[in-house]
Design a protein around this motif. Sequence first.
Motif, PDB file in Angstrom:
ATOM      1  N   GLY A 163      -2.007  11.373   3.106  1.00 33.83           N
ATOM      2  CA  GLY A 163      -2.654  10.313   4.866  1.00 33.83           C
ATOM      3  C   GLY A 163      -2.650   8.668   4.887  1.00 33.83           C
ATOM      4  O   GLY A 163      -1.751   8.219   6.043  1.00 33.83           O
ATOM      5  N   VAL A 164      -2.637   8.256   3.186  1.00 32.83           N
ATOM      6  CA  VAL A 164      -2.657   7.125   3.064  1.00 32.83           C
ATOM      7  C   VAL A 164      -0.973   7.001   3.842  1.00 32.83           C
ATOM      8  O   VAL A 164      -0.698   5.567   4.177  1.00 32.83           O
ATOM      9  N   ILE A 165      -0.116   7.386   3.421  1.00 34.57           N
ATOM     10  CA  ILE A 165       1.481   7.085   2.995  1.00 34.57           C
ATOM     11  C   ILE A 165       2.227   7.287   4.602  1.00 34.57           C
ATOM     12  O   ILE A 165       2.543   6.556   5.454  1.00 34.57           O
ATOM     13  N   THR A 166       1.321   8.773   5.704  1.00 32.17           N
ATOM     14  CA  THR A 166       1.450   8.602   6.749  1.00 32.17           C
ATOM     15  C   THR A 166       0.919   7.576   7.447  1.00 32.17           C
ATOM     16  O   THR A 166       1.932   6.815   8.464  1.00 32.17           O
ATOM     17  N   CYS A 167      -0.407   7.159   7.578  1.00 29.40           N
ATOM     18  CA  CYS A 167      -1.075   5.858   7.868  1.00 29.40           C
ATOM     19  C   CYS A 167       0.102   4.509   8.508  1.00 29.40           C
ATOM     20  O   CYS A 167       0.318   3.920   9.184  1.00 29.40           O
ATOM     21  N   CYS A 168       0.135   4.422   7.052  1.00 26.46           N
ATOM     22  CA  CYS A 168       1.345   3.222   6.100  1.00 26.46           C
ATOM     23  C   CYS A 168       2.391   3.120   7.227  1.00 26.46           C
ATOM     24  O   CYS A 168       2.897   2.432   7.518  1.00 26.46           O
ATOM     25  N   ILE A 169       3.181   4.639   7.144  1.00 30.35           N
ATOM     26  CA  ILE A 169       4.090   4.479   8.062  1.00 30.35           C
ATOM     27  C   ILE A 169       3.975   4.757   9.006  1.00 30.35           C
ATOM     28  O   ILE A 169       4.977   3.343  10.450  1.00 30.35           O
ATOM     29  N   VAL A 181       0.748  -1.182  -0.209  1.00 28.01           N
ATOM     30  CA  VAL A 181       0.078   0.478  -0.351  1.00 28.01           C
ATOM     31  C   VAL A 181       0.892   1.525  -0.081  1.00 28.01           C
ATOM     32  O   VAL A 181       0.815   1.919  -0.530  1.00 28.01           O
ATOM     33  N   LEU A 182       2.188   1.004   1.053  1.00 30.39           N
ATOM     34  CA  LEU A 182       2.701   2.397   1.291  1.00 30.39           C
ATOM     35  C   LEU A 182       3.847   2.778  -0.576  1.00 30.39           C
ATOM     36  O   LEU A 182       3.603   3.386  -0.883  1.00 30.39           O
ATOM     37  N   GLY A 183       3.713   1.748  -1.161  1.00 33.18           N
ATOM     38  CA  GLY A 183       4.374   1.596  -2.379  1.00 33.18           C
ATOM     39  C   GLY A 183       3.450   2.055  -3.400  1.00 33.18           C
ATOM     40  O   GLY A 183       3.842   2.772  -4.509  1.00 33.18           O
ATOM     41  N   GLY A 184       2.523   1.632  -3.424  1.00 33.25           N
ATOM     42  CA  GLY A 184       0.927   2.048  -3.834  1.00 33.25           C
ATOM     43  C   GLY A 184       0.744   3.746  -4.420  1.00 33.25           C
ATOM     44  O   GLY A 184       0.483   3.524  -4.679  1.00 33.25           O
ATOM     45  N   LEU A 240       0.255   6.258  -7.438  1.00 30.45           N
ATOM     46  CA  LEU A 240      -0.362   6.974  -7.515  1.00 30.45           C
ATOM     47  C   LEU A 240      -0.798   8.964  -6.989  1.00 30.45           C
ATOM     48  O   LEU A 240      -0.556   9.380  -7.523  1.00 30.45           O
ATOM     49  N   LEU A 241       1.128   8.910  -6.168  1.00 30.97           N
ATOM     50  CA  LEU A 241       1.120  10.257  -6.066  1.00 30.97           C
ATOM     51  C   LEU A 241       2.157  11.006  -7.495  1.00 30.97           C
ATOM     52  O   LEU A 241       1.386  11.680  -7.292  1.00 30.97           O
ATOM     53  N   GLY A 242       2.534   9.582  -7.882  1.00 28.36           N
ATOM     54  CA  GLY A 242       3.223  10.165  -8.987  1.00 28.36           C
ATOM     55  C   GLY A 242       2.443  10.641 -10.030  1.00 28.36           C
ATOM     56  O   GLY A 242       2.828  11.739 -11.018  1.00 28.36           O
ATOM     57  N   PHE A 243       1.396  10.110 -10.049  1.00 27.61           N
ATOM     58  CA  PHE A 243       0.178   9.676 -11.708  1.00 27.61           C
ATOM     59  C   PHE A 243      -1.010  11.279 -11.065  1.00 27.61           C
ATOM     60  O   PHE A 243      -0.639  12.003 -12.011  1.00 27.61           O
ATOM     61  N   LEU A 244      -1.082  11.758  -9.635  1.00 27.15           N
ATOM     62  CA  LEU A 244      -1.536  12.733  -9.892  1.00 27.15           C
ATOM     63  C   LEU A 244      -0.146  13.628 -10.031  1.00 27.15           C
ATOM     64  O   LEU A 244      -1.069  15.056 -10.808  1.00 27.15           O
ATOM     65  N   VAL A 245       0.591  13.802 -10.255  1.00 26.93           N
ATOM     66  CA  VAL A 245       1.779  15.314 -10.039  1.00 26.93           C
ATOM     67  C   VAL A 245       2.008  15.219 -11.687  1.00 26.93           C
ATOM     68  O   VAL A 245       2.095  15.770 -12.147  1.00 26.93           O
ATOM     69  N   GLY A 246       1.965  14.147 -12.795  1.00 28.65           N
ATOM     70  CA  GLY A 246       1.705  13.907 -14.372  1.00 28.65           C
ATOM     71  C   GLY A 246       0.751  14.455 -14.556  1.00 28.65           C
ATOM     72  O   GLY A 246       0.475  15.240 -15.255  1.00 28.65           O
ATOM     73  N   GLY A 247      -0.350  13.895 -13.405  1.00 27.92           N
ATOM     74  CA  GLY A 247      -1.911  14.168 -14.712  1.00 27.92           C
ATOM     75  C   GLY A 247      -1.899  15.476 -13.618  1.00 27.92           C
ATOM     76  O   GLY A 247      -2.677  16.245 -14.871  1.00 27.92           O
ATOM     77  N   LEU A 248      -1.786  15.971 -13.092  1.00 33.72           N
ATOM     78  CA  LEU A 248      -2.177  17.777 -12.838  1.00 33.72           C
ATOM     79  C   LEU A 248      -1.222  18.831 -13.714  1.00 33.72           C
ATOM     80  O   LEU A 248      -2.143  19.483 -14.670  1.00 33.72           O
TER      81      LEU A 248
END
Length: 184
Positions: A123-129, A68-71, A75-83
């Motif tokens: 939030g997902v990344i923080t929760c996973c960590i 989930v952390l890797g995903g 997804l964060l990379g997908f958002l930056v590119g998409g934006l």
Amino acid sequence: MKSKDFLTENRFINYLIATKMYKEMYRSKEGIISILLAVITTGYYCYLSSVISADSLTEALNSLLSYVLGGGFGLLGFLVGGLGILIGSISDEMIEVIDNGGMFQSLLGIVFRFYFDGAILFGVITCCIVDLSLLLLPGSFSLVWFCIAGWITAYCFWYALMLSVMLLGTSIRLMVLRHSILHR
């Protein structure tokens, strides 16, 4: 509201309040489905905690949280590119037409979805960590805290995943808007 209203009020919280996107976290179909999936996911892992050994559960959760952390970073990379692509496709002429028509807040709502999804992914990344760090501690945790942490992580995960998929529709809506404005 016009674009000039956001020149000084240009922080995440200002955009969040202007777009009222926080309401979607529990009112939209994505929010409701995420809540239900988080309850099911949490219930499943709470059930597992009573039928398999703590070591087996910890090992499984470590693997799952790592994926989930890797995903989340993916997804964060997908958002930056998409934006970047989305912003690059909006011309000044289009923004001016939208602004003059009093629809800038609607455009902001479309573009802010990327920023908002990025915050949810944070939030997902923080929760996973945090979850991974807690799983490293020796000893056992109370079932209540396990369920609370599990539900928060599961909700953030499911919501971020659905919001990321919904951004595909946002991009389509912006393309239709752009076409309708430029071909009046």
